[in-house]
Design a protein around this motif. Structure first.
Motif, PDB file in Angstrom:
ATOM      1  N   GLN A 183       7.890  -7.557 -53.366  1.00  0.00           N
ATOM      2  CA  GLN A 183       7.581  -8.982 -53.513  1.00  0.00           C
ATOM      3  C   GLN A 183       6.582  -9.437 -52.455  1.00  0.00           C
ATOM      4  O   GLN A 183       5.716 -10.281 -52.721  1.00  0.00           O
ATOM      5  CB  GLN A 183       8.869  -9.802 -53.391  1.00  0.00           C
ATOM      6  CG  GLN A 183       8.641 -11.317 -53.413  1.00  0.00           C
ATOM      7  CD  GLN A 183       9.927 -12.103 -53.229  1.00  0.00           C
ATOM      8  OE1 GLN A 183      10.975 -11.538 -52.890  1.00  0.00           O
ATOM      9  NE2 GLN A 183       9.864 -13.404 -53.451  1.00  0.00           N
ATOM     10  N   MET A 184       6.667  -8.872 -51.266  1.00  0.00           N
ATOM     11  CA  MET A 184       5.852  -9.313 -50.129  1.00  0.00           C
ATOM     12  C   MET A 184       4.382  -8.900 -50.247  1.00  0.00           C
ATOM     13  O   MET A 184       3.538  -9.401 -49.498  1.00  0.00           O
ATOM     14  CB  MET A 184       6.416  -8.743 -48.821  1.00  0.00           C
ATOM     15  CG  MET A 184       7.905  -8.890 -48.656  1.00  0.00           C
ATOM     16  SD  MET A 184       8.462 -10.611 -48.640  1.00  0.00           S
ATOM     17  CE  MET A 184      10.230 -10.393 -48.423  1.00  0.00           C
ATOM     18  N   THR A 185       4.085  -8.001 -51.192  1.00  0.00           N
ATOM     19  CA  THR A 185       2.704  -7.516 -51.332  1.00  0.00           C
ATOM     20  C   THR A 185       2.118  -7.758 -52.718  1.00  0.00           C
ATOM     21  O   THR A 185       0.979  -7.386 -52.979  1.00  0.00           O
ATOM     22  CB  THR A 185       2.638  -6.007 -51.022  1.00  0.00           C
ATOM     23  OG1 THR A 185       3.576  -5.313 -51.852  1.00  0.00           O
ATOM     24  CG2 THR A 185       2.963  -5.739 -49.559  1.00  0.00           C
ATOM     25  N   PHE A 186       2.885  -8.388 -53.595  1.00  0.00           N
ATOM     26  CA  PHE A 186       2.441  -8.571 -54.983  1.00  0.00           C
ATOM     27  C   PHE A 186       1.411  -9.702 -55.044  1.00  0.00           C
ATOM     28  O   PHE A 186       1.732 -10.866 -54.824  1.00  0.00           O
ATOM     29  CB  PHE A 186       3.643  -8.879 -55.867  1.00  0.00           C
ATOM     30  CG  PHE A 186       3.352  -8.796 -57.346  1.00  0.00           C
ATOM     31  CD1 PHE A 186       2.514  -7.823 -57.865  1.00  0.00           C
ATOM     32  CD2 PHE A 186       3.945  -9.694 -58.225  1.00  0.00           C
ATOM     33  CE1 PHE A 186       2.267  -7.744 -59.227  1.00  0.00           C
ATOM     34  CE2 PHE A 186       3.709  -9.615 -59.587  1.00  0.00           C
ATOM     35  CZ  PHE A 186       2.863  -8.638 -60.088  1.00  0.00           C
ATOM     36  N   ASN A 187       0.176  -9.343 -55.373  1.00  0.00           N
ATOM     37  CA  ASN A 187      -0.913 -10.320 -55.357  1.00  0.00           C
ATOM     38  C   ASN A 187      -1.939  -9.971 -56.443  1.00  0.00           C
ATOM     39  O   ASN A 187      -3.035  -9.486 -56.148  1.00  0.00           O
ATOM     40  CB  ASN A 187      -1.583 -10.327 -53.971  1.00  0.00           C
ATOM     41  CG  ASN A 187      -2.472 -11.541 -53.770  1.00  0.00           C
ATOM     42  OD1 ASN A 187      -2.329 -12.555 -54.449  1.00  0.00           O
ATOM     43  ND2 ASN A 187      -3.410 -11.439 -52.835  1.00  0.00           N
ATOM     44  N   PRO A 188      -1.617 -10.231 -57.707  1.00  0.00           N
ATOM     45  CA  PRO A 188      -2.491  -9.853 -58.824  1.00  0.00           C
ATOM     46  C   PRO A 188      -3.679 -10.803 -58.983  1.00  0.00           C
ATOM     47  O   PRO A 188      -3.752 -11.613 -59.912  1.00  0.00           O
ATOM     48  CB  PRO A 188      -1.550  -9.912 -60.023  1.00  0.00           C
ATOM     49  CG  PRO A 188      -0.535 -10.952 -59.652  1.00  0.00           C
ATOM     50  CD  PRO A 188      -0.335 -10.821 -58.162  1.00  0.00           C
ATOM     51  N   ASN A 247      -1.823 -18.924 -55.123  1.00  0.00           N
ATOM     52  CA  ASN A 247      -2.798 -19.019 -56.197  1.00  0.00           C
ATOM     53  C   ASN A 247      -2.444 -20.196 -57.102  1.00  0.00           C
ATOM     54  O   ASN A 247      -1.276 -20.414 -57.423  1.00  0.00           O
ATOM     55  CB  ASN A 247      -2.796 -17.716 -57.007  1.00  0.00           C
ATOM     56  CG  ASN A 247      -3.956 -17.618 -57.977  1.00  0.00           C
ATOM     57  OD1 ASN A 247      -4.037 -18.359 -58.945  1.00  0.00           O
ATOM     58  ND2 ASN A 247      -4.854 -16.676 -57.714  1.00  0.00           N
ATOM     59  N   PRO A 248      -3.420 -21.010 -57.514  1.00  0.00           N
ATOM     60  CA  PRO A 248      -3.112 -22.158 -58.376  1.00  0.00           C
ATOM     61  C   PRO A 248      -2.499 -21.758 -59.723  1.00  0.00           C
ATOM     62  O   PRO A 248      -1.933 -22.613 -60.408  1.00  0.00           O
ATOM     63  CB  PRO A 248      -4.470 -22.844 -58.553  1.00  0.00           C
ATOM     64  CG  PRO A 248      -5.488 -21.823 -58.173  1.00  0.00           C
ATOM     65  CD  PRO A 248      -4.850 -20.957 -57.145  1.00  0.00           C
ATOM     66  N   ARG A 249      -2.598 -20.480 -60.086  1.00  0.00           N
ATOM     67  CA  ARG A 249      -2.022 -20.015 -61.347  1.00  0.00           C
ATOM     68  C   ARG A 249      -0.800 -19.129 -61.087  1.00  0.00           C
ATOM     69  O   ARG A 249      -0.498 -18.223 -61.852  1.00  0.00           O
ATOM     70  CB  ARG A 249      -3.069 -19.261 -62.160  1.00  0.00           C
ATOM     71  CG  ARG A 249      -4.369 -20.022 -62.355  1.00  0.00           C
ATOM     72  CD  ARG A 249      -5.266 -19.388 -63.396  1.00  0.00           C
ATOM     73  NE  ARG A 249      -4.788 -19.664 -64.752  1.00  0.00           N
ATOM     74  CZ  ARG A 249      -5.455 -19.311 -65.850  1.00  0.00           C
ATOM     75  NH1 ARG A 249      -6.612 -18.662 -65.760  1.00  0.00           N
ATOM     76  NH2 ARG A 249      -4.978 -19.591 -67.038  1.00  0.00           N
ATOM     77  N   SER A 250      -0.077 -19.411 -60.019  1.00  0.00           N
ATOM     78  CA  SER A 250       1.001 -18.522 -59.586  1.00  0.00           C
ATOM     79  C   SER A 250       2.176 -18.475 -60.556  1.00  0.00           C
ATOM     80  O   SER A 250       2.889 -17.471 -60.605  1.00  0.00           O
ATOM     81  CB  SER A 250       1.498 -18.929 -58.194  1.00  0.00           C
ATOM     82  OG  SER A 250       2.041 -20.233 -58.220  1.00  0.00           O
TER      83      SER A 250
END
Length: 485
Positions: free
Chosen positions: A103-108, A160-163
């Motif tokens: 979870q701490m690294t998830f950045n699509p 991210n605005p689309r999180s």
């Protein structure tokens, strides 16, 4: 609107098709009985869904960063499809901690669902199902029930605005005219009221007896109810609630779990209460409580397989585009030939095909997936008339020829499947038919203006193909003959 074939029948067959199944993807057997819905709104939506024929499935979560099977490496069962080891550790406790720290690294950051909408729409897909939460419990939507979610501050993508990924996906596909489905896992291996930290997990089921600790189980029931209510309330029109984890069900007699995934305990989460709430918020909602035969499994879901013969109720083959439900950087994608012909086979048996494409850790599909969808779309642009809104018709298939029929029974489509990408038709071929009482008015080849020679006989049509069409005809995967009565 297509009539629904409904009834209560036993399923004693379903064979794997020639595509094969990768060991990387887990499969499930389907229910052995069907109970038709009584709600007229559900009946209508189900009939509309049956006409769509082709849908998109997406498994996506933090596990994409490792390229491992979705959720299942957390499950302490000795199954061939579960393998954790490797660089992420062979110690279960350490592995589980590392997994949940994904979870701490998830950045699509490449997430752009409109790109998927365009590709899916061009391929001829008409509905979609997205994994809002898989068994590991990580939520791809902005739930208020847990911090283990894409929008939590500890997840990099939360800025991210689309999180709120599920919301963004649903809005994009709804704008594209798709029917919208929310996959939701009933088991939740992160929730302390399913896998209680007091005990180690034993298998895919609760690690305590719900009957012995009813308050803890009630907390889990409340958690599940509240999350589904969020999805039914805050995410616009939802057409399908696709529930997975069939071991979460009521049982009259609790018994020890077997390797088939049957549960240790009665895991009743009060589906009547959930269904009443969900359909009050989403009238006509199709519910797919898969592998749990009853009034909340509105269609059945043979996985990675195509039935030999038509099934007498609504059904959907869910299948991976490669060998895995989740992102695997080394995945081997099925050929366009196989995918098109699988669609034909499924539809000829009266089903829908739900094709899974898994986004990667940066939030996009593998380029090969786009190529496959483009190939399917090029074929569908010529031949979809025999796919959408069709129904099965005897003899269903003979050799390499598969059949569908138009809703008004005025047209039969004969799909001649090629053994290679480029179709080379014989100069004469026989199309077997069982509708001998009707007189054929015309036989034509979809996508071609060239006239065919044909003769109707007692139980077949003899077709003469012009030399210009027998080879070098630019047809791929399957030629489709349109037979008008």
């Amino acid at each position: 609107m297509k009539r629904i074939n409904i009834g209560c029948f036993a399923i004693w067959f379903v064979c794997f098709n020639a595509l094969g199944i990768s060991a990387f993807a887990q499969t499930h057997s389907m229910s052995k009985a069907y109970h038709p819905p009584k709600d007229p709104l559900v009946q209508k939506k189900l009939a509309d869904w049956q006409d769509l024929k082709f849908g998109l499935f997406m498994h996506w979560g933090t596990y994409s960063q490792w390229g491992v099977i979705e959720s299942w490496t957390l499950c302490p069962e000795d199954e061939s499809f579960i393998s954790r080891g490797g660089a992420h550790g062979n110690n279960y406790v350490e592995y589980k901690e590392s997994y949940e720290n994904l979870q701490m690294t998830f950045n699509p950051v490449d997430f752009a669902p409109e790109k998927w909408v365009t590709a899916a729409k061009d391929a001829g897909m008409k509905y979609m199902i997205f994994t809002t939460k898989h068994h590991d419990g990580f939520c791809m939507f902005d739930t208020q029930e847990t911090d283990y979610k894409i929008t939590d501050a500890s997840t990099p993508f939360s800025s991210n605005p689309r999180s709120n990924i599920a919301d963004e996906i649903f809005k994009a596909f709804r704008t594209g005219g798709f029917m919208i489905g929310a996959y939701f896992s009933k088991p939740d291996w992160h929730n302390e009221n399913y896998w209680w930290p007091y005990f180690p997990p034993k298998d895919r089921n609760p690690n305590y007896d719900p009957a012995r600790y009813p308050e803890r189980w009630q907390n889990f029931k409340n958690f599940t109810f509240n999350q589904i209510r969020e999805l039914m309330t805050d995410y616009g029109r939802i057409d399908i609630l696709w529930l997975d984890g069939g071991q979460v069900r009521p049982v009259e007699v609790a018994g020890k779990s077997g390797r088939d995934g049957s549960q240790y305990f009665n895991q009743d989460i009060d589906m009547p209460k959930i269904a009443t709430m969900a359909r009050a918020l989403q009238p006509g909602l199709i519910m797919v409580d898969r592998t749990v035969a009853g009034e909340y499994e509105n269609y059945t879901t043979p996985e990675q397989e195509v039935p030999d013969t038509p099934l007498p109720y609504p059904w959907e083959t869910c299948m991976t585009i490669g060998g895995s439900w989740s992102y695997n950087p080394d995945d081997q994608f099925k050929s366009s030939l196989s995918l098109v012909q699988t669609l034909v086979k499924v539809v000829s048996r009266g089903g829908n095909l739900l094709l899974n494409i898994a986004p990667g850790p940066r939030g996009d599909w593998d380029p090969v997936a786009y190529e496959r969808l483009k190939d399917i779309g090029n074929w569908m642009k010529v031949n979809s008339e025999g796919i959408y809104g069709s129904k099965p018709v005897a003899p269903y298939s003979v050799g390499n020829i598969y059949f569908t029929e138009s809703e008004n029974q005025s047209v039969i489509y004969a799909f001649w499947l090629s053994d290679k990408d480029e179709v080379s038709l014989p100069e004469t071929l026989m199309i077997p038919l069982e509708k001998v009482a009707k007189k054929v008015k015309k036989v034509s080849l979809m996508g071609s203006d060239s006239a065919l020679g044909w003769e109707q006989r007692a139980d077949r049509i003899a077709v003469t193909v012009p030399h210009t069409l027998s080879a070098g005809n630019q047809i791929k995967y399957s030629a489709v003959f349109k037979i008008e009565f």
